[in-house]
Scaffold this motif. Structure first.
Motif, PDB file in Angstrom:
ATOM      1  N   ASP A 267      59.925  37.660  50.108  1.00 22.11           N
ATOM      2  CA  ASP A 267      61.208  37.076  50.502  1.00 22.11           C
ATOM      3  C   ASP A 267      62.078  38.116  51.215  1.00 22.11           C
ATOM      4  O   ASP A 267      62.212  39.253  50.742  1.00 22.11           O
ATOM      5  N   ARG A 268      62.646  37.743  52.351  1.00 21.11           N
ATOM      6  CA  ARG A 268      63.688  38.540  53.002  1.00 21.11           C
ATOM      7  C   ARG A 268      64.981  37.764  52.826  1.00 21.11           C
ATOM      8  O   ARG A 268      65.277  36.837  53.588  1.00 21.11           O
ATOM      9  N   SER A 269      65.733  38.128  51.796  1.00 20.52           N
ATOM     10  CA  SER A 269      66.857  37.298  51.347  1.00 20.52           C
ATOM     11  C   SER A 269      68.203  37.717  51.904  1.00 20.52           C
ATOM     12  O   SER A 269      69.221  37.112  51.576  1.00 20.52           O
ATOM     13  N   THR A 270      68.232  38.762  52.730  1.00 13.98           N
ATOM     14  CA  THR A 270      69.486  39.153  53.384  1.00 13.98           C
ATOM     15  C   THR A 270      69.229  39.480  54.850  1.00 13.98           C
ATOM     16  O   THR A 270      68.126  39.896  55.227  1.00 13.98           O
ATOM     17  N   ALA A 271      70.230  39.282  55.658  1.00 16.06           N
ATOM     18  CA  ALA A 271      70.176  39.643  57.077  1.00 16.06           C
ATOM     19  C   ALA A 271      71.600  39.803  57.583  1.00 16.06           C
ATOM     20  O   ALA A 271      72.546  39.215  57.030  1.00 16.06           O
TER      21      ALA A 271
ATOM     22  N   PRO B  51      70.837  32.625  48.294  1.00 17.82           N
ATOM     23  CA  PRO B  51      71.139  32.637  46.864  1.00 17.82           C
ATOM     24  C   PRO B  51      69.963  32.248  45.969  1.00 17.82           C
ATOM     25  O   PRO B  51      70.128  32.132  44.755  1.00 17.82           O
ATOM     26  N   ASP B  52      68.785  32.048  46.543  1.00 22.62           N
ATOM     27  CA  ASP B  52      67.650  31.603  45.739  1.00 22.62           C
ATOM     28  C   ASP B  52      66.396  32.320  46.220  1.00 22.62           C
ATOM     29  O   ASP B  52      66.371  32.899  47.308  1.00 22.62           O
TER      30      ASP B  52
ATOM     31  N   ILE C 263      62.413  31.948  50.136  1.00 22.41           N
ATOM     32  CA  ILE C 263      62.631  31.861  51.577  1.00 22.41           C
ATOM     33  C   ILE C 263      61.358  32.196  52.356  1.00 22.41           C
ATOM     34  O   ILE C 263      61.166  31.760  53.493  1.00 22.41           O
ATOM     35  N   ALA C 264      60.426  32.939  51.718  1.00 26.62           N
ATOM     36  CA  ALA C 264      59.190  33.318  52.411  1.00 26.62           C
ATOM     37  C   ALA C 264      58.338  32.113  52.775  1.00 26.62           C
ATOM     38  O   ALA C 264      57.528  32.181  53.708  1.00 26.62           O
ATOM     39  N   THR C 265      58.511  31.009  52.074  1.00 25.80           N
ATOM     40  CA  THR C 265      57.683  29.828  52.343  1.00 25.80           C
ATOM     41  C   THR C 265      58.289  28.898  53.383  1.00 25.80           C
ATOM     42  O   THR C 265      57.720  27.847  53.681  1.00 25.80           O
ATOM     43  N   THR C 266      59.427  29.288  53.963  1.00 26.70           N
ATOM     44  CA  THR C 266      60.083  28.426  54.951  1.00 26.70           C
ATOM     45  C   THR C 266      59.175  28.125  56.135  1.00 26.70           C
ATOM     46  O   THR C 266      59.204  27.040  56.709  1.00 26.70           O
ATOM     47  N   GLY C 267      58.348  29.090  56.509  1.00 29.95           N
ATOM     48  CA  GLY C 267      57.484  28.905  57.669  1.00 29.95           C
ATOM     49  C   GLY C 267      56.252  28.066  57.415  1.00 29.95           C
ATOM     50  O   GLY C 267      55.511  27.757  58.363  1.00 29.95           O
ATOM     51  N   LEU C 268      56.016  27.673  56.159  1.00 25.85           N
ATOM     52  CA  LEU C 268      54.854  26.828  55.878  1.00 25.85           C
ATOM     53  C   LEU C 268      55.084  25.416  56.389  1.00 25.85           C
ATOM     54  O   LEU C 268      56.181  24.872  56.254  1.00 25.85           O
TER      55      LEU C 268
END
Length: 367
Positions: A210-214, A224-225, A228-233
Protein backbone atom coordinates in the motif's frame (compact mmCIF):
# COMPACT_ATOMS: atom_id res chain seq x y z
CA UNK A 1 -17.43 -18.91 -15.64
CA UNK A 2 -14.77 -20.85 -13.74
CA UNK A 3 -11.65 -19.74 -11.89
CA UNK A 4 -8.68 -21.90 -10.87
CA UNK A 5 -5.30 -21.20 -9.29
CA UNK A 6 -2.27 -22.90 -7.74
CA UNK A 7 -1.08 -21.66 -4.33
CA UNK A 8 2.17 -22.59 -2.55
CA UNK A 9 2.83 -22.59 1.19
CA UNK A 10 6.02 -21.51 2.95
CA UNK A 11 7.66 -24.88 2.25
CA UNK A 12 6.77 -24.73 -1.44
CA UNK A 13 4.02 -27.39 -1.23
CA UNK A 14 1.32 -26.96 -3.88
CA UNK A 15 -2.44 -26.56 -3.35
CA UNK A 16 -5.09 -26.09 -6.00
CA UNK A 17 -8.47 -24.32 -5.85
CA UNK A 18 -11.22 -23.83 -8.39
CA UNK A 19 -14.82 -22.68 -8.68
CA UNK A 20 -17.43 -23.74 -11.21
CA UNK A 21 -20.18 -21.33 -12.25
CA UNK A 22 -23.21 -22.09 -14.39
CA UNK A 23 -26.78 -20.84 -14.68
CA UNK A 24 -28.26 -24.07 -13.27
CA UNK A 25 -27.24 -26.87 -10.94
CA UNK A 26 -26.54 -30.12 -12.78
CA UNK A 27 -26.66 -33.71 -11.45
CA UNK A 28 -23.07 -33.81 -10.20
CA UNK A 29 -21.79 -37.09 -8.79
CA UNK A 30 -18.82 -37.56 -6.45
CA UNK A 31 -17.06 -40.69 -7.71
CA UNK A 32 -14.13 -42.93 -6.83
CA UNK A 33 -12.44 -44.90 -9.59
CA UNK A 34 -10.01 -47.46 -8.14
CA UNK A 35 -6.71 -48.60 -9.58
CA UNK A 36 -7.39 -51.47 -11.98
CA UNK A 37 -10.57 -49.93 -13.42
CA UNK A 38 -10.89 -50.56 -17.18
CA UNK A 39 -12.20 -47.85 -19.49
CA UNK A 40 -13.02 -47.65 -23.20
CA UNK A 41 -13.13 -44.25 -24.91
CA UNK A 42 -14.91 -44.19 -28.26
CA UNK A 43 -15.07 -41.64 -31.07
CA UNK A 44 -17.23 -42.40 -34.11
CA UNK A 45 -15.38 -43.81 -37.14
CA UNK A 46 -12.23 -44.54 -35.11
CA UNK A 47 -11.01 -47.52 -33.09
CA UNK A 48 -11.50 -47.04 -29.32
CA UNK A 49 -8.83 -46.14 -26.81
CA UNK A 50 -8.77 -48.77 -24.06
CA UNK A 51 -6.88 -48.20 -20.81
CA UNK A 52 -6.73 -49.48 -17.25
CA UNK A 53 -6.19 -47.10 -14.35
CA UNK A 54 -3.00 -47.54 -12.37
CA UNK A 55 -3.99 -44.99 -9.71
CA UNK A 56 -7.07 -44.29 -7.62
CA UNK A 57 -9.07 -41.24 -8.71
CA UNK A 58 -11.55 -39.08 -6.74
CA UNK A 59 -13.61 -36.79 -8.95
CA UNK A 60 -16.59 -34.53 -9.39
CA UNK A 61 -18.37 -36.01 -12.39
CA UNK A 62 -21.34 -35.54 -14.67
CA UNK A 63 -23.27 -38.30 -16.48
CA UNK A 64 -22.85 -38.00 -20.24
CA UNK A 65 -26.45 -39.04 -20.87
CA UNK A 66 -29.88 -38.92 -19.29
CA UNK A 67 -30.63 -42.19 -17.45
CA UNK A 68 -33.80 -44.20 -17.90
CA UNK A 69 -35.50 -46.81 -15.73
CA UNK A 70 -34.18 -49.57 -17.95
CA UNK A 71 -30.75 -48.05 -18.49
CA UNK A 72 -29.42 -46.40 -15.30
CA UNK A 73 -26.17 -44.51 -15.10
CA UNK A 74 -23.07 -46.71 -14.93
CA UNK A 75 -19.54 -45.72 -13.86
CA UNK A 76 -18.46 -45.52 -17.52
CA UNK A 77 -21.11 -42.83 -18.08
CA UNK A 78 -19.54 -40.52 -15.50
CA UNK A 79 -17.20 -37.91 -16.99
CA UNK A 80 -14.71 -36.00 -14.84
CA UNK A 81 -15.09 -32.25 -14.38
CA UNK A 82 -12.64 -31.96 -11.50
CA UNK A 83 -10.50 -34.62 -9.86
CA UNK A 84 -7.30 -35.73 -8.18
CA UNK A 85 -5.47 -39.04 -8.16
CA UNK A 86 -3.58 -40.68 -5.31
CA UNK A 87 -0.30 -39.28 -6.69
CA UNK A 88 -1.41 -35.65 -6.33
CA UNK A 89 -2.16 -35.05 -10.03
CA UNK A 90 -5.26 -32.93 -10.68
CA UNK A 91 -7.48 -32.49 -13.73
CA UNK A 92 -9.93 -29.64 -14.30
CA UNK A 93 -12.49 -28.89 -17.00
CA UNK A 94 -13.36 -25.19 -17.43
CA UNK A 95 -15.80 -23.50 -19.81
CA UNK A 96 -14.40 -22.44 -23.18
CA UNK A 97 -17.16 -21.70 -25.72
CA UNK A 98 -14.77 -21.26 -28.65
CA UNK A 99 -13.50 -24.86 -28.55
CA UNK A 100 -15.47 -26.36 -31.43
CA UNK A 101 -14.55 -25.99 -35.07
CA UNK A 102 -13.19 -27.87 -38.05
CA UNK A 103 -10.83 -30.37 -36.46
CA UNK A 104 -7.94 -31.76 -38.48
CA UNK A 105 -9.08 -35.18 -39.79
CA UNK A 106 -7.00 -38.19 -38.84
CA UNK A 107 -6.67 -41.63 -40.41
CA UNK A 108 -9.72 -43.78 -39.77
CA UNK A 109 -7.58 -46.60 -38.40
CA UNK A 110 -6.13 -44.36 -35.64
CA UNK A 111 -7.42 -44.87 -32.09
CA UNK A 112 -8.77 -41.52 -30.90
CA UNK A 113 -9.54 -40.43 -27.33
CA UNK A 114 -12.77 -38.56 -26.67
CA UNK A 115 -12.14 -35.23 -24.93
CA UNK A 116 -14.87 -36.25 -22.49
CA UNK A 117 -12.56 -38.99 -21.20
CA UNK A 118 -9.45 -36.84 -20.84
CA UNK A 119 -9.92 -36.62 -17.07
CA UNK A 120 -9.90 -40.33 -16.31
CA UNK A 121 -7.31 -41.01 -19.03
CA UNK A 122 -4.89 -38.54 -17.39
CA UNK A 123 -5.62 -39.16 -13.71
CA UNK A 124 -5.87 -42.91 -14.05
CA UNK A 125 -2.53 -43.39 -15.78
CA UNK A 126 -0.09 -40.62 -14.89
CA UNK A 127 1.64 -39.16 -11.85
CA UNK A 128 2.92 -35.84 -13.18
CA UNK A 129 2.39 -33.07 -15.69
CA UNK A 130 5.52 -34.23 -17.51
CA UNK A 131 4.02 -37.70 -18.03
CA UNK A 132 0.73 -36.24 -19.31
CA UNK A 133 2.57 -33.94 -21.72
CA UNK A 134 4.59 -36.82 -23.14
CA UNK A 135 1.56 -39.08 -23.52
CA UNK A 136 -0.83 -36.58 -25.09
CA UNK A 137 1.80 -35.60 -27.67
CA UNK A 138 1.20 -38.98 -29.32
CA UNK A 139 -2.45 -39.58 -28.40
CA UNK A 140 -5.00 -38.02 -30.82
CA UNK A 141 -7.96 -36.36 -29.04
CA UNK A 142 -11.26 -35.20 -30.51
CA UNK A 143 -14.11 -33.17 -29.09
CA UNK A 144 -17.35 -35.03 -28.41
CA UNK A 145 -21.02 -34.12 -28.84
CA UNK A 146 -22.68 -34.04 -25.41
CA UNK A 147 -26.17 -35.50 -25.37
CA UNK A 148 -26.94 -34.22 -21.88
CA UNK A 149 -26.29 -30.65 -23.12
CA UNK A 150 -28.49 -31.00 -26.17
CA UNK A 151 -25.74 -32.20 -28.48
CA UNK A 152 -23.39 -29.27 -27.98
CA UNK A 153 -19.78 -30.08 -28.90
CA UNK A 154 -17.59 -30.00 -25.77
CA UNK A 155 -17.29 -26.25 -24.92
CA UNK A 156 -14.35 -26.67 -22.54
CA UNK A 157 -10.61 -26.44 -22.10
CA UNK A 158 -8.59 -28.49 -19.64
CA UNK A 159 -5.97 -28.04 -16.93
CA UNK A 160 -3.57 -30.51 -15.32
CA UNK A 161 -1.51 -29.76 -12.18
CA UNK A 162 0.80 -31.95 -10.14
CA UNK A 163 2.26 -32.04 -6.64
CA UNK A 164 5.37 -30.10 -7.72
CA UNK A 165 3.16 -27.17 -8.74
CA UNK A 166 3.69 -27.76 -12.47
CA UNK A 167 0.68 -26.74 -14.55
CA UNK A 168 -0.34 -27.59 -18.13
CA UNK A 169 -3.23 -26.39 -20.33
CA UNK A 170 -4.91 -28.44 -23.07
CA UNK A 171 -7.01 -26.12 -25.22
CA UNK A 172 -9.11 -26.62 -28.33
CA UNK A 173 -9.75 -23.36 -30.18
CA UNK A 174 -12.08 -23.54 -33.17
CA UNK A 175 -11.22 -27.21 -33.50
CA UNK A 176 -7.45 -26.85 -33.28
CA UNK A 177 -5.72 -28.31 -30.22
CA UNK A 178 -2.89 -26.46 -28.47
CA UNK A 179 -0.77 -27.24 -25.42
CA UNK A 180 0.65 -24.65 -23.03
CA UNK A 181 2.91 -24.76 -20.02
CA UNK A 182 1.19 -22.60 -17.41
CA UNK A 183 3.77 -20.48 -15.57
CA UNK A 184 1.19 -18.70 -13.38
CA UNK A 185 -0.92 -21.76 -12.47
CA UNK A 186 -4.12 -19.83 -13.25
CA UNK A 187 -6.91 -20.63 -15.69
CA UNK A 188 -10.30 -19.00 -16.28
CA UNK A 189 -12.20 -18.97 -19.59
CA UNK A 190 -12.00 -17.28 -23.00
CA UNK A 191 -10.03 -15.71 -24.71
CA UNK A 192 -7.20 -18.12 -25.48
CA UNK A 193 -4.81 -18.95 -22.68
CA UNK A 194 -1.81 -17.31 -24.36
CA UNK A 195 -3.87 -14.10 -24.70
CA UNK A 196 -4.34 -14.03 -20.92
CA UNK A 197 -0.59 -14.33 -20.39
CA UNK A 198 0.04 -11.43 -22.77
CA UNK A 199 -2.62 -9.39 -20.96
CA UNK A 200 -0.71 -9.79 -17.70
CA UNK A 201 1.96 -7.58 -19.28
CA UNK A 202 -0.51 -4.70 -18.77
CA UNK A 203 -0.41 -5.22 -15.00
CA UNK A 204 3.33 -5.05 -14.30
CA UNK A 205 2.60 -2.10 -11.95
CA UNK A 206 0.69 -4.30 -9.47
CA UNK A 207 2.11 -4.81 -5.99
CA UNK A 208 0.69 -5.76 -2.60
CA UNK A 209 2.41 -2.79 -0.94
CA UNK A 210 0.00 0.00 0.00
CA UNK A 211 1.14 3.54 -0.82
CA UNK A 212 -1.18 5.38 1.54
CA UNK A 213 0.22 8.91 1.29
CA UNK A 214 1.13 11.25 -1.54
CA UNK A 215 1.85 14.99 -1.91
CA UNK A 216 0.06 17.15 -4.46
CA UNK A 217 1.47 20.69 -4.34
CA UNK A 218 1.21 21.66 -0.69
CA UNK A 219 -1.51 19.12 0.02
CA UNK A 220 -0.61 15.82 1.65
CA UNK A 221 -3.17 13.19 0.70
CA UNK A 222 -3.63 10.29 3.13
CA UNK A 223 -5.65 7.14 2.62
CA UNK A 224 -7.52 6.34 5.89
CA UNK A 225 -7.75 2.60 5.22
CA UNK A 226 -5.60 -0.29 4.03
CA UNK A 227 -6.02 -1.94 0.63
CA UNK A 228 -5.14 0.84 -1.81
CA UNK A 229 -2.68 -1.56 -3.50
CA UNK A 230 -5.59 -3.51 -4.98
CA UNK A 231 -7.12 -0.47 -6.71
CA UNK A 232 -5.49 -1.46 -9.99
CA UNK A 233 -7.05 -4.92 -10.02
CA UNK A 234 -9.91 -5.41 -12.50
CA UNK A 235 -13.21 -5.43 -10.65
CA UNK A 236 -15.45 -7.34 -13.05
CA UNK A 237 -16.36 -11.03 -12.95
CA UNK A 238 -15.34 -11.48 -16.59
CA UNK A 239 -12.81 -14.20 -17.31
CA UNK A 240 -10.23 -11.52 -18.16
CA UNK A 241 -10.67 -9.76 -14.82
CA UNK A 242 -10.71 -12.99 -12.83
CA UNK A 243 -7.50 -14.22 -14.46
CA UNK A 244 -5.60 -11.13 -13.34
CA UNK A 245 -7.08 -11.24 -9.82
CA UNK A 246 -6.31 -14.94 -9.44
CA UNK A 247 -2.71 -14.39 -10.51
CA UNK A 248 -2.44 -11.55 -7.97
CA UNK A 249 -3.85 -13.62 -5.09
CA UNK A 250 -1.66 -16.60 -5.91
CA UNK A 251 1.41 -14.35 -5.97
CA UNK A 252 0.79 -12.27 -2.86
CA UNK A 253 -1.32 -14.25 -0.38
CA UNK A 254 0.64 -15.03 2.79
CA UNK A 255 2.62 -18.26 2.54
CA UNK A 256 1.13 -20.47 5.25
CA UNK A 257 3.43 -22.28 7.67
CA UNK A 258 1.47 -25.57 7.88
CA UNK A 259 -0.67 -27.60 5.45
CA UNK A 260 -3.83 -26.99 7.49
CA UNK A 261 -3.23 -23.25 7.46
CA UNK A 262 -2.50 -23.42 3.74
CA UNK A 263 -5.87 -25.03 3.01
CA UNK A 264 -7.57 -22.33 5.08
CA UNK A 265 -5.64 -19.63 3.22
CA UNK A 266 -6.63 -21.15 -0.12
CA UNK A 267 -10.28 -21.19 0.97
CA UNK A 268 -10.06 -17.46 1.75
CA UNK A 269 -8.54 -16.84 -1.68
CA UNK A 270 -11.29 -18.75 -3.48
CA UNK A 271 -13.93 -16.76 -1.56
CA UNK A 272 -12.97 -13.84 -3.80
CA UNK A 273 -14.47 -15.72 -6.76
CA UNK A 274 -17.61 -16.98 -5.02
CA UNK A 275 -20.66 -15.67 -6.86
CA UNK A 276 -24.20 -15.54 -5.42
CA UNK A 277 -27.28 -15.84 -7.61
CA UNK A 278 -28.50 -12.56 -9.02
CA UNK A 279 -25.20 -10.68 -8.78
CA UNK A 280 -25.44 -10.21 -12.54
CA UNK A 281 -28.35 -11.24 -14.75
CA UNK A 282 -28.86 -11.70 -18.47
CA UNK A 283 -32.25 -10.80 -19.93
CA UNK A 284 -33.64 -12.84 -22.85
CA UNK A 285 -34.36 -9.71 -24.89
CA UNK A 286 -30.69 -8.72 -24.65
CA UNK A 287 -29.49 -12.12 -25.82
CA UNK A 288 -27.65 -14.75 -23.83
CA UNK A 289 -25.37 -16.04 -26.57
CA UNK A 290 -22.31 -15.02 -24.58
CA UNK A 291 -23.04 -17.49 -21.79
CA UNK A 292 -20.19 -19.95 -21.38
CA UNK A 293 -22.02 -23.27 -21.82
CA UNK A 294 -24.30 -23.05 -24.83
CA UNK A 295 -26.19 -26.22 -24.03
CA UNK A 296 -27.75 -24.53 -21.01
CA UNK A 297 -29.30 -21.68 -23.02
CA UNK A 298 -32.69 -23.35 -23.34
CA UNK A 299 -33.14 -24.43 -19.74
CA UNK A 300 -34.99 -21.31 -18.66
CA UNK A 301 -37.26 -18.71 -20.24
CA UNK A 302 -36.67 -15.74 -17.91
CA UNK A 303 -33.61 -13.85 -16.73
CA UNK A 304 -30.61 -16.08 -16.11
CA UNK A 305 -27.83 -15.66 -13.57
CA UNK A 306 -24.53 -17.47 -13.20
CA UNK A 307 -23.64 -18.59 -9.68
CA UNK A 308 -20.95 -20.67 -8.01
CA UNK A 309 -22.35 -24.20 -8.09
CA UNK A 310 -19.37 -25.53 -6.14
CA UNK A 311 -15.83 -24.79 -5.04
CA UNK A 312 -13.10 -27.39 -4.54
CA UNK A 313 -9.70 -27.32 -2.84
CA UNK A 314 -6.95 -29.91 -3.37
CA UNK A 315 -4.03 -30.57 -1.02
CA UNK A 316 -1.71 -32.20 -3.54
CA UNK A 317 0.88 -33.36 -0.99
CA UNK A 318 -1.46 -34.95 1.59
CA UNK A 319 -3.92 -36.15 -1.10
CA UNK A 320 -6.91 -34.42 0.51
CA UNK A 321 -9.86 -33.03 -1.47
CA UNK A 322 -12.34 -30.49 -0.10
CA UNK A 323 -15.73 -29.63 -1.61
CA UNK A 324 -18.35 -26.95 -0.90
CA UNK A 325 -21.59 -26.59 -2.84
CA UNK A 326 -23.77 -23.49 -3.19
CA UNK A 327 -25.93 -24.36 -0.18
CA UNK A 328 -23.01 -24.88 2.23
CA UNK A 329 -20.59 -22.67 4.15
CA UNK A 330 -18.33 -25.55 5.17
CA UNK A 331 -16.16 -27.85 3.09
CA UNK A 332 -16.59 -31.61 3.04
CA UNK A 333 -13.24 -33.42 3.29
CA UNK A 334 -12.22 -36.50 1.28
CA UNK A 335 -9.08 -38.50 2.08
CA UNK A 336 -7.73 -40.34 -0.97
CA UNK A 337 -5.43 -42.48 1.17
CA UNK A 338 -8.43 -43.78 3.10
CA UNK A 339 -10.33 -44.45 -0.13
CA UNK A 340 -7.51 -46.57 -1.50
CA UNK A 341 -9.00 -49.67 0.11
CA UNK A 342 -12.15 -49.37 -2.02
CA UNK A 343 -11.56 -51.72 -4.95
CA UNK A 344 -14.71 -50.96 -6.95
CA UNK A 345 -16.13 -47.73 -8.40
CA UNK A 346 -18.21 -45.69 -5.94
CA UNK A 347 -20.52 -42.74 -6.56
CA UNK A 348 -22.98 -40.55 -4.67
CA UNK A 349 -24.85 -37.39 -5.73
CA UNK A 350 -23.14 -34.20 -4.63
CA UNK A 351 -26.14 -33.12 -2.57
CA UNK A 352 -25.42 -36.02 -0.17
CA UNK A 353 -22.40 -34.09 1.07
CA UNK A 354 -23.98 -30.69 1.71
CA UNK A 355 -24.85 -28.93 4.97
CA UNK A 356 -22.83 -30.14 7.97
CA UNK A 357 -21.36 -33.26 6.35
CA UNK A 358 -17.75 -32.27 6.98
CA UNK A 359 -16.25 -35.74 6.51
CA UNK A 360 -17.15 -37.35 3.21
CA UNK A 361 -14.78 -40.33 3.05
CA UNK A 362 -16.84 -42.68 5.21
CA UNK A 363 -20.08 -41.87 3.39
CA UNK A 364 -18.52 -42.47 0.00
CA UNK A 365 -16.91 -45.77 1.05
CA UNK A 366 -20.33 -46.98 2.20
CA UNK A 367 -22.00 -46.06 -1.10
Amino acid sequence: MCTSLVYRDEAGRAYFGRTLELTVNLPYQIAWFPAGYTMCSQIADHPPVDFTTGYGVLAITMPERIPTKDDPIRPADLKILEGMNDQGLTFSLLSYPMAAGAEVPGPGETAVLSASDLGLWALGQFRSVAEVKAAIATQPVKLASLAILGGVVSPFHYLVNDATGASFVIEFHKGEISFYDNPVGVLTNAPRFDWHLTNLDNYSFLSNVDRSTATFGNYVAAQPDSGIATTGLPASNTSVGRFVRAAFYAQYAEKATTPDKAVTTLAHMMNNFDRPRGLTIDLPENGIGHLEVKGLDGLGSGAVTEFTCWTSLSDLDRKLFFLRDYDSHNYTRFDLSALAGASKPLALPMHCFGGDALEGTTALKAA
